[in-house]
Design a protein around this motif. Structure first.
Motif, mmCIF file in Angstrom:
data_model
loop_
_atom_site.group_PDB
_atom_site.id
_atom_site.type_symbol
_atom_site.label_atom_id
_atom_site.label_comp_id
_atom_site.label_asym_id
_atom_site.label_seq_id
_atom_site.Cartn_x
_atom_site.Cartn_y
_atom_site.Cartn_z
ATOM 1 N N ALA A 6 0.830 -1.210 0.000
ATOM 2 C CA ALA A 6 0.000 0.000 0.000
ATOM 3 C C ALA A 6 0.861 1.254 0.000
ATOM 4 O O ALA A 6 0.569 2.226 -0.714
ATOM 5 C CB ALA A 6 -0.929 -0.010 1.214
ATOM 6 N N TYR A 7 1.928 1.241 0.794
ATOM 7 C CA TYR A 7 2.832 2.389 0.856
ATOM 8 C C TYR A 7 3.482 2.635 -0.504
ATOM 9 O O TYR A 7 3.537 3.775 -0.985
ATOM 10 C CB TYR A 7 3.896 2.144 1.925
ATOM 11 N N VAL A 8 3.975 1.578 -1.128
ATOM 12 C CA VAL A 8 4.641 1.725 -2.425
ATOM 13 C C VAL A 8 3.644 2.177 -3.490
ATOM 14 O O VAL A 8 3.951 3.066 -4.293
ATOM 15 C CB VAL A 8 5.355 0.416 -2.830
ATOM 16 N N LEU A 9 2.456 1.605 -3.497
ATOM 17 C CA LEU A 9 1.451 2.022 -4.480
ATOM 18 C C LEU A 9 1.087 3.497 -4.304
ATOM 19 O O LEU A 9 1.030 4.251 -5.278
ATOM 20 C CB LEU A 9 0.206 1.155 -4.381
ATOM 21 N N ALA A 10 0.870 3.917 -3.066
ATOM 22 C CA ALA A 10 0.548 5.323 -2.816
ATOM 23 C C ALA A 10 1.694 6.228 -3.252
ATOM 24 O O ALA A 10 1.467 7.282 -3.873
ATOM 25 C CB ALA A 10 0.243 5.537 -1.331
ATOM 26 N N GLY A 11 2.918 5.823 -2.971
ATOM 27 C CA GLY A 11 4.072 6.619 -3.373
ATOM 28 C C GLY A 11 4.216 6.715 -4.875
ATOM 29 O O GLY A 11 4.519 7.790 -5.414
ATOM 30 N N GLU A 12 3.998 5.612 -5.550
ATOM 31 C CA GLU A 12 4.111 5.630 -7.018
ATOM 32 C C GLU A 12 2.975 6.432 -7.652
ATOM 33 O O GLU A 12 3.187 7.134 -8.647
ATOM 34 C CB GLU A 12 4.152 4.206 -7.574
ATOM 35 N N LEU A 13 1.770 6.339 -7.101
ATOM 36 C CA LEU A 13 0.672 7.156 -7.617
ATOM 37 C C LEU A 13 0.957 8.640 -7.404
ATOM 38 O O LEU A 13 0.695 9.466 -8.288
ATOM 39 C CB LEU A 13 -0.644 6.767 -6.945
ATOM 40 N N HIS A 14 1.516 8.970 -6.261
ATOM 41 C CA HIS A 14 1.873 10.358 -5.999
ATOM 42 C C HIS A 14 2.968 10.826 -6.960
ATOM 43 O O HIS A 14 2.888 11.925 -7.522
ATOM 44 C CB HIS A 14 2.324 10.512 -4.545
ATOM 45 N N ALA A 15 3.992 9.989 -7.140
ATOM 46 C CA ALA A 15 5.106 10.345 -8.028
ATOM 47 C C ALA A 15 4.645 10.508 -9.474
ATOM 48 O O ALA A 15 5.218 11.295 -10.226
ATOM 49 C CB ALA A 15 6.197 9.289 -7.946
ATOM 50 N N ALA A 16 3.587 9.777 -9.844
ATOM 51 C CA ALA A 16 3.062 9.855 -11.208
ATOM 52 C C ALA A 16 1.908 10.845 -11.319
ATOM 53 O O ALA A 16 1.176 10.828 -12.312
ATOM 54 C CB ALA A 16 2.612 8.469 -11.664
ATOM 55 N N ASP A 17 1.741 11.702 -10.328
ATOM 56 C CA ASP A 17 0.650 12.686 -10.307
ATOM 57 C C ASP A 17 -0.719 12.045 -10.537
ATOM 58 O O ASP A 17 -1.561 12.592 -11.250
ATOM 59 C CB ASP A 17 0.897 13.787 -11.342
ATOM 60 N N GLY A 18 -0.908 10.850 -9.938
ATOM 61 C CA GLY A 18 -2.192 10.171 -10.028
ATOM 62 C C GLY A 18 -2.416 9.371 -11.297
ATOM 63 O O GLY A 18 -3.478 8.765 -11.459
ATOM 64 N N ASP A 19 -1.458 9.353 -12.188
ATOM 65 C CA ASP A 19 -1.603 8.599 -13.436
ATOM 66 C C ASP A 19 -1.358 7.121 -13.160
ATOM 67 O O ASP A 19 -0.222 6.658 -13.096
ATOM 68 C CB ASP A 19 -0.609 9.125 -14.478
ATOM 69 N N HIS A 20 -2.449 6.359 -13.021
ATOM 70 C CA HIS A 20 -2.309 4.949 -12.671
ATOM 71 C C HIS A 20 -1.644 4.127 -13.775
ATOM 72 O O HIS A 20 -0.990 3.138 -13.501
ATOM 73 C CB HIS A 20 -3.659 4.338 -12.282
ATOM 74 N N GLY A 21 -1.789 4.542 -15.011
ATOM 75 C CA GLY A 21 -1.137 3.838 -16.119
ATOM 76 C C GLY A 21 0.381 3.881 -16.023
ATOM 77 O O GLY A 21 1.074 2.979 -16.473
ATOM 78 N N THR A 22 0.891 4.929 -15.430
ATOM 79 C CA THR A 22 2.326 5.063 -15.200
ATOM 80 C C THR A 22 2.725 4.416 -13.878
ATOM 81 O O THR A 22 3.748 3.739 -13.782
ATOM 82 C CB THR A 22 2.723 6.551 -15.183
ATOM 83 N N ALA A 23 1.905 4.600 -12.847
ATOM 84 C CA ALA A 23 2.260 4.145 -11.499
ATOM 85 C C ALA A 23 2.207 2.632 -11.341
ATOM 86 O O ALA A 23 3.085 2.050 -10.693
ATOM 87 C CB ALA A 23 1.337 4.796 -10.473
ATOM 88 N N TYR A 24 1.212 1.961 -11.896
ATOM 89 C CA TYR A 24 1.053 0.520 -11.665
ATOM 90 C C TYR A 24 2.236 -0.317 -12.149
ATOM 91 O O TYR A 24 2.703 -1.193 -11.419
ATOM 92 C CB TYR A 24 -0.244 0.007 -12.287
ATOM 93 N N PRO A 25 2.747 -0.082 -13.363
ATOM 94 C CA PRO A 25 3.907 -0.885 -13.781
ATOM 95 C C PRO A 25 5.145 -0.680 -12.900
ATOM 96 O O PRO A 25 5.877 -1.630 -12.617
ATOM 97 C CB PRO A 25 4.172 -0.430 -15.218
ATOM 98 N N VAL A 26 5.367 0.542 -12.457
ATOM 99 C CA VAL A 26 6.512 0.819 -11.581
ATOM 100 C C VAL A 26 6.309 0.117 -10.238
ATOM 101 O O VAL A 26 7.220 -0.503 -9.693
ATOM 102 C CB VAL A 26 6.718 2.333 -11.397
ATOM 103 N N TYR A 27 5.097 0.203 -9.712
ATOM 104 C CA TYR A 27 4.739 -0.470 -8.458
ATOM 105 C C TYR A 27 4.995 -1.976 -8.571
ATOM 106 O O TYR A 27 5.602 -2.585 -7.689
ATOM 107 C CB TYR A 27 3.270 -0.169 -8.160
ATOM 108 N N GLU A 28 4.534 -2.559 -9.675
ATOM 109 C CA GLU A 28 4.717 -4.001 -9.863
ATOM 110 C C GLU A 28 6.199 -4.374 -9.945
ATOM 111 O O GLU A 28 6.638 -5.341 -9.325
ATOM 112 C CB GLU A 28 3.988 -4.470 -11.120
ATOM 113 N N ARG A 29 6.975 -3.616 -10.687
ATOM 114 C CA ARG A 29 8.417 -3.903 -10.801
ATOM 115 C C ARG A 29 9.113 -3.792 -9.446
ATOM 116 O O ARG A 29 9.976 -4.600 -9.115
ATOM 117 C CB ARG A 29 9.072 -2.953 -11.798
ATOM 118 N N ARG A 30 8.736 -2.788 -8.669
ATOM 119 C CA ARG A 30 9.367 -2.607 -7.351
ATOM 120 C C ARG A 30 9.081 -3.780 -6.416
ATOM 121 O O ARG A 30 9.935 -4.179 -5.644
ATOM 122 C CB ARG A 30 8.879 -1.326 -6.693
ATOM 123 N N LEU A 31 7.872 -4.305 -6.462
ATOM 124 C CA LEU A 31 7.469 -5.326 -5.497
ATOM 125 C C LEU A 31 7.630 -6.762 -5.981
ATOM 126 O O LEU A 31 7.606 -7.685 -5.168
ATOM 127 C CB LEU A 31 6.017 -5.117 -5.083
#
Length: 81
Positions: A6-31
């Motif tokens: 949850a922390y990583v997903l929230a951080g990636e969504l924040h870093a991507a300015d809420g763009d889930h299309g950008t945040a989800y792949p980064v989140y998945e790679r990190r975890l």
């Protein structure tokens, strides 16, 4: 693990300015590596007798060694968002 994810997903969504299309792949790679390692450690270590009861066939303990579970749970370095 749920709080870490949850922390990583929230951080990636924040870093991507809420763009889930950008945040989800980064989140998945990190975890991905952390999740795979944790799943491997947490698999049951014995077989069940098949009667639906929650006990191993040979009477040994089920689950990971406590030290291995602790290492798996703490091996992930949280990003600093």
């Amino acid at each position: 693990m749920a709080l870490t994810a949850a922390y990583v997903l929230a951080g990636e969504l924040h870093a991507a300015d809420g763009d889930h299309g950008t945040a989800y792949p980064v989140y998945e790679r990190r975890l991905r590596g952390h999740v795979a390692a944790s799943q491997a450690v947490l698999e049951p270590t014995t077989r069940y007798d098949g009667d639906g009861r929650d006990r191993p066939r040979d009477g040994t303990a089920v689950g990971p060694e406590p030290e291995a579970a602790l290492r798996a749970a703490t091996a992930f370095d949280l990003p600093d968002y």
